[in-house]
Write an enzyme that holds these catalytic residues in place. Structure first.
Site, PDB file in Angstrom:
ATOM      1  N   GLU A 146     -10.367   2.528  -2.406  1.00  0.00           N
ATOM      2  CA  GLU A 146     -10.931   2.654  -1.057  1.00  0.00           C
ATOM      3  C   GLU A 146     -11.494   4.040  -0.807  1.00  0.00           C
ATOM      4  O   GLU A 146     -12.334   4.222   0.082  1.00  0.00           O
ATOM      5  CB  GLU A 146      -9.891   2.316   0.011  1.00  0.00           C
ATOM      6  CG  GLU A 146      -8.783   3.324   0.167  1.00  0.00           C
ATOM      7  CD  GLU A 146      -7.819   2.949   1.286  1.00  0.00           C
ATOM      8  OE1 GLU A 146      -7.927   3.549   2.372  1.00  0.00           O
ATOM      9  OE2 GLU A 146      -6.984   2.059   1.085  1.00  0.00           O
ATOM     10  N   ASP A 201       0.862  -1.186   0.000  1.00  0.00           N
ATOM     11  CA  ASP A 201       0.000   0.000   0.000  1.00  0.00           C
ATOM     12  C   ASP A 201       0.897   1.234   0.000  1.00  0.00           C
ATOM     13  O   ASP A 201       1.651   1.472   0.943  1.00  0.00           O
ATOM     14  CB  ASP A 201      -0.892  -0.016   1.248  1.00  0.00           C
ATOM     15  CG  ASP A 201      -1.922   1.104   1.262  1.00  0.00           C
ATOM     16  OD1 ASP A 201      -1.738   2.102   0.545  1.00  0.00           O
ATOM     17  OD2 ASP A 201      -2.914   0.983   2.005  1.00  0.00           O
ATOM     18  N   HIS A 203     -11.672  -3.025  -0.064  1.00  0.00           N
ATOM     19  CA  HIS A 203     -11.109  -2.418   1.133  1.00  0.00           C
ATOM     20  C   HIS A 203     -12.102  -2.642   2.271  1.00  0.00           C
ATOM     21  O   HIS A 203     -13.304  -2.750   2.043  1.00  0.00           O
ATOM     22  CB  HIS A 203     -10.922  -0.919   0.898  1.00  0.00           C
ATOM     23  CG  HIS A 203     -10.626  -0.130   2.125  1.00  0.00           C
ATOM     24  ND1 HIS A 203     -11.617   0.456   2.895  1.00  0.00           N
ATOM     25  CD2 HIS A 203      -9.454   0.185   2.724  1.00  0.00           C
ATOM     26  CE1 HIS A 203     -11.058   1.100   3.913  1.00  0.00           C
ATOM     27  NE2 HIS A 203      -9.757   0.952   3.832  1.00  0.00           N
ATOM     28  N   GLU A 246      -0.765  -0.756  -4.304  1.00  0.00           N
ATOM     29  CA  GLU A 246      -2.026  -0.075  -3.988  1.00  0.00           C
ATOM     30  C   GLU A 246      -1.831   1.407  -3.732  1.00  0.00           C
ATOM     31  O   GLU A 246      -0.914   1.814  -3.021  1.00  0.00           O
ATOM     32  CB  GLU A 246      -2.651  -0.737  -2.750  1.00  0.00           C
ATOM     33  CG  GLU A 246      -3.916  -0.088  -2.248  1.00  0.00           C
ATOM     34  CD  GLU A 246      -4.471  -0.813  -1.029  1.00  0.00           C
ATOM     35  OE1 GLU A 246      -5.221  -0.185  -0.250  1.00  0.00           O
ATOM     36  OE2 GLU A 246      -4.166  -2.009  -0.832  1.00  0.00           O
TER      37      GLU A 246
END
Length: 313
Positions: free
Chosen positions: A246, A194, A296, A220
């Protein structure tokens, strides 16, 4: 069966000092969510949740959406979603209003499933699975490579085949932490990264190449959510799958990501993006574009299970 009452409850958990955790955006000291209970005149209760600013969610539901829904049949999920969307569109479409709508949508699906005696996943798809894969979402900021490697090893010991770590340290430390996680996880576990929205396009391109060389499962959110052109440009050159979503809302928001070929993996969240209806629709839309769905989720078990129902379908 008719909707008789809607309750909204804010849940807040404060990490006891000195706990909490650090990440690229600062320090997390609390976790919160909004719990929604939708009660019917026959004694059933459907539940949903929203992960957004709790005061905004409460006002949207109690002062606007609840009066529209009292007396309606909760099994009319699609019609009620559309009604709520049209009523909130002038101030909503994205953000807290859509998250509030989604909490109600999830509760409506819960009630429809109760009324028919069928799991929500089978209402969404007759051939839905009864189990879905899960990954360990942790590996937040650590002070040393040894400690993050130890955490990765714990996730393996707990039986996880995949795990996600956060970056944003910057420079060589990003790669050092990735290599430490790999050493703790071993060669046969998948690692997702991420980016915490902390990279320029040039930095993200260099990092994506390093991630591909290390066999990373996905990269991500290297950019802020509105940087669709940057995502599309990165995806054209990256050899690692790009994931985001998300912070996106509604089917139309995800259609933009898919239309611009900005991502390989969409990350819709029932507690943010508009409920189970939106996550299921995003999954179907992504499939037509050759993309995958990996929701998410954050803060509460209702959101986890709501997203899992959509994945199972």
């Amino acid at each position: 069966m008719r909707i008789a009452w809607i309750d909204v409850t804010t849940l807040v958990f404060a990490y006891p000092p000195p706990h909490g955790f650090r990440y690229a955006g600062g320090a997390c000291t609390h976790r919160l969510t909004t719990l929604l209970e939708l009660r019917t005149d026959c004694g059933r209760t459907g539940i949903g949740s929203a992960y957004s600013h709790p005061d905004l969610v409460r006002v949207c539901i109690e002062q606007h959406l609840a009066p529209l829904l009292i007396g309606r049949d909760p099994r009319e999920v699609e019609a009620l979603w559309r009604k709520m969307y049209l009523e909130t569109r002038w101030y909503g479409r994205k953000g807290a209003a859509m998250s509030a709508l989604g909490a109600i949508d999830t509760a409506l699906w819960d009630l429809r499933g109760q009324a028919l005696g069928v799991p929500v996943r089978r209402l969404l798809a007759a051939d839905a699975r009864d189990a879905v894969p899960a990954y360990a979402s942790g590996l937040l900021w650590h002070d040393s490579e040894a400690s993050i490697a130890e955490e990765a090893a714990r996730h393996v010991a707990d039986g996880f085949r995949r795990m996600k770590m956060r970056l944003g340290y910057g420079g060589p430390q990003d790669l050092a932490m990735i290599d430490a996680v790999r050493s703790g996880a071993g060669p046969d576990r998948d690692i997702m990264v991420d980016g915490s929205m902390r990279y320029t396009p040039e930095e993200a391109a260099r990092l994506a190449e390093a991630l591909a060389a290390r066999g990373i499962f996905w990269f991500e959110e290297p950019f802020e959510p509105d940087a669709v052109e940057a995502y599309a440009a990165l995806r054209r050159i990256a050899r690692v799958p790009i994931a985001a979503g998300e912070n996106e809302f509604g089917l139309e928001g995800f259609r933009e990501l898919l239309r611009e070929r900005a991502v390989d993996i969409v990350q819709a969240d029932a507690s943010r993006a508009g409920g189970i209806s939106v996550v299921a629709a995003v999954g179907r839309e992504a499939a037509t574009q050759g993309c995958r769905l990996a929701p998410h989720t954050w803060s509460d078990a209702i959101a986890v299970i709501a997203n899992a129902q959509a994945v199972a379908a």
